[in-house]
Design an enzyme around this catalytic site. Sequence first.
Site, mmCIF file in Angstrom:
data_model
loop_
_atom_site.group_PDB
_atom_site.id
_atom_site.type_symbol
_atom_site.label_atom_id
_atom_site.label_comp_id
_atom_site.label_asym_id
_atom_site.label_seq_id
_atom_site.Cartn_x
_atom_site.Cartn_y
_atom_site.Cartn_z
ATOM 1 N N ALA A 12 -13.528 -15.006 11.049
ATOM 2 C CA ALA A 12 -13.489 -13.592 11.450
ATOM 3 C C ALA A 12 -13.631 -12.775 10.161
ATOM 4 C CB ALA A 12 -12.175 -13.296 12.159
ATOM 5 N N VAL A 13 -13.510 -11.459 10.233
ATOM 6 C CA VAL A 13 -13.851 -10.635 9.068
ATOM 7 C C VAL A 13 -13.084 -11.030 7.804
ATOM 8 C CG1 VAL A 13 -14.160 -8.286 8.254
ATOM 9 C CG2 VAL A 13 -14.201 -8.750 10.680
ATOM 10 N N ALA A 78 -1.972 -14.963 13.165
ATOM 11 C CA ALA A 78 -0.632 -15.496 12.889
ATOM 12 C C ALA A 78 0.001 -16.003 14.176
ATOM 13 C CB ALA A 78 0.234 -14.394 12.275
ATOM 14 N N ASN A 104 -0.829 -12.811 7.967
ATOM 15 C CA ASN A 104 0.445 -12.092 7.859
ATOM 16 C C ASN A 104 1.503 -12.853 8.650
ATOM 17 O OD1 ASN A 104 0.131 -9.901 6.161
ATOM 18 N ND2 ASN A 104 -0.696 -8.583 7.782
ATOM 19 N N SER A 130 -3.398 -8.867 0.594
ATOM 20 C CA SER A 130 -3.467 -7.451 0.961
ATOM 21 C C SER A 130 -4.737 -6.812 0.438
ATOM 22 C CB SER A 130 -2.271 -6.684 0.391
ATOM 23 O OG SER A 130 -2.420 -5.313 0.712
ATOM 24 N N GLY A 131 -5.186 -5.834 1.198
ATOM 25 C CA GLY A 131 -6.373 -5.080 0.774
ATOM 26 C C GLY A 131 -7.379 -4.907 1.894
ATOM 27 N N LYS A 184 4.801 -10.232 0.804
ATOM 28 C CA LYS A 184 3.798 -9.478 1.568
ATOM 29 C C LYS A 184 4.476 -8.627 2.656
ATOM 30 C CE LYS A 184 -0.125 -7.929 2.976
ATOM 31 N NZ LYS A 184 -0.377 -7.820 4.331
ATOM 32 N N HIS A 187 5.798 -5.680 0.968
ATOM 33 C CA HIS A 187 4.643 -4.815 0.659
ATOM 34 C C HIS A 187 4.328 -3.949 1.873
ATOM 35 C CE1 HIS A 187 0.371 -3.923 1.115
ATOM 36 N NE2 HIS A 187 0.306 -3.782 -0.201
ATOM 37 N N ASN A 188 4.300 -4.584 3.036
ATOM 38 C CA ASN A 188 3.941 -3.837 4.241
ATOM 39 C C ASN A 188 5.026 -2.842 4.638
ATOM 40 O OD1 ASN A 188 1.724 -5.524 4.158
ATOM 41 N ND2 ASN A 188 1.629 -5.725 6.374
ATOM 42 N N GLU A 191 4.427 -0.046 2.529
ATOM 43 C CA GLU A 191 3.201 0.600 3.037
ATOM 44 C C GLU A 191 3.550 1.541 4.208
ATOM 45 O OE1 GLU A 191 -0.162 -2.170 3.916
ATOM 46 O OE2 GLU A 191 -0.132 -1.306 5.924
HETATM 47 C C1 6PG Z 1 -2.726 -5.093 3.975
HETATM 48 C C2 6PG Z 1 -2.218 -4.503 5.274
HETATM 49 C C3 6PG Z 1 -2.520 -5.370 6.444
HETATM 50 C C4 6PG Z 1 -1.906 -4.874 7.756
HETATM 51 C C5 6PG Z 1 -2.523 -3.662 8.308
HETATM 52 C C6 6PG Z 1 -1.990 -3.262 9.660
HETATM 53 O O1 6PG Z 1 -1.902 -5.239 3.097
HETATM 54 O O2 6PG Z 1 -3.919 -5.358 3.853
HETATM 55 O O3 6PG Z 1 -0.834 -4.376 5.186
HETATM 56 O O4 6PG Z 1 -2.005 -6.646 6.173
HETATM 57 O O5 6PG Z 1 -2.049 -5.849 8.695
HETATM 58 O O6 6PG Z 1 -2.391 -2.611 7.418
HETATM 59 O O7 6PG Z 1 -0.618 -3.254 9.735
HETATM 60 P P1 6PG Z 1 0.102 -2.527 10.965
HETATM 61 O O8 6PG Z 1 -0.718 -2.813 12.179
HETATM 62 O O9 6PG Z 1 1.453 -3.151 11.089
HETATM 63 O O10 6PG Z 1 0.121 -1.089 10.622
#
Ligand code: 6PG
Length: 473
Positions: A12-13, A78, A104, A130-131, A184, A187-188, A191
């Site tokens: 997938a992507v 996941a 994730n 991440s990214g 990670k 990190h989220n 985020e």
């Molecule tokens: C990353 C992001 C990614 C995450 C999306 C959506 O670090 O590249 O954190 O892993 O899956 O941003 O997250 P949510 O659907 O929980 O907003």
Amino acid sequence: MSNAEIGVIGMAVMGSNLALNIAEKGFKVAIWNRNDKVMEEVLRHAGPLAKNLVPCKTYDELVAAIRPPRPIIMMIKAGSPVDDVIHHLTPLLQKDDIMIDGGNANFHDTMRRFEALKDSGLTYIGMGVSGGEEGARHGPSIMVGGKESSWHRVEKVLTAISAKYKGEPCAAYMGPNGAGHFVKTIHNGIEYGDMQMISEVYGLMRDGLGLKAAEIAKVFGDWDKGRLNSYLVEITHKVLSVVDAKAKKPLVDVIVDKAGQKGTGKWAAIEAQNLAVNASAIEAAVDARIMSSMKDERLKAEKAYKIPRKKLSVKSRATFLKQLEGALYAGKIAAYAQGFAVLEAASAQYEWNIPLGTAAAIWRNGCIIRSQFLGEITKAFAKSKGGNLLMTPFFINSMKKDHTSLRAIVALAAQVGAPVPALSNALSYFDGYRQGRGTANLIQAQRDFFGAHGFERIGEEGAFHGPWSNSNG
Ligand code: 6PG
């Protein structure tokens, strides 16, 4: 035949972009996907990079194509699909081969999988990536958890494909078993906090000042040139600048105010609670997404209460915007302090020895929260080697100045009825943290009153009880 450096399962992507990134850095990469058509697409789009892709039709072929000990990255959904692939690959692999989960994953699952493979001679890596799609293709931030020897087997490839910050790779070893996926998750969580605070200040500009999307875009554009310089502020500027062709209005104005979530922010909040670490700003951001999803109920409540939305009365727009910038910066400091405190507590609890400074360093580029600010955090941890970020000299100095902006903004928001849950929790966290004497003495007395839980007395050893029987009548 066994000349591929690494394998990737799942085209997938994210998986195909990661494979193309590996191929571009000059490594042969064996690839597999459940669906042949998807594989054909990937090969077609690969162009000259196809020479470094080794398409495999079966797991047997995939295993045979990789140089032992074989690292195989799973870039799949996941949950149970990961267990499924592990189940099918395990009998085909040999001692020291490494299955790597690049999704994730919940770190508890990673720990369970790591443990289950312990006696098989195989090893396991839980790898936070991440990214987003762009990151996977051109340089993500990579957080690795597992055996250090497994990390060394993949280090060359992962550091090559990762983002770079001033030449330093944004990929590193975070510690044993679940450490990478835990880092990670945090990190989220951060985020979520960042995004929520950005949306709160956007709300104050939109509803409080009545600014148009393009005007707010300009503010974020300006902030991105200063100490708030970050990917999320940059994309906020870009997002707010887009005009919808159909509605001929700013796109953001035609998007429904309901935010989704896949669960990592929630896990960050849950783990903070499990570890007894205050992560209130991050938790508020998760709760704000839940509140956002209650659209129908919110519409009904708006009608039931009919409290008019007040405009902010500000004397000088420039001064207010400066305050807003300070509030966002101070809110960020508190939320990041919380995130790193959770990391530190988990590291102690699970004996991971997570290098906090390195975690900050590999977030300086490639990942969603990448920012100039993380450069300051990296420097702060290089000096302090842990402890709360709010106790490091650079951030003590910042907070001494910027808490006034955060305070002013939270107070103004409260007066006009604008919800700023992440900012206000950040402020309460700061105020609670810097207060030598709080109010839990009363809670202890209450607990002792109804449950004889006991309390400590100031300056005395031991547990005490109050004379409550005298007050019960
Ligand atoms: C990353 C992001 C990614 C995450 C999306 C959506 O670090 O590249 O954190 O892993 O899956 O941003 O997250 P949510 O659907 O929980 O907003």
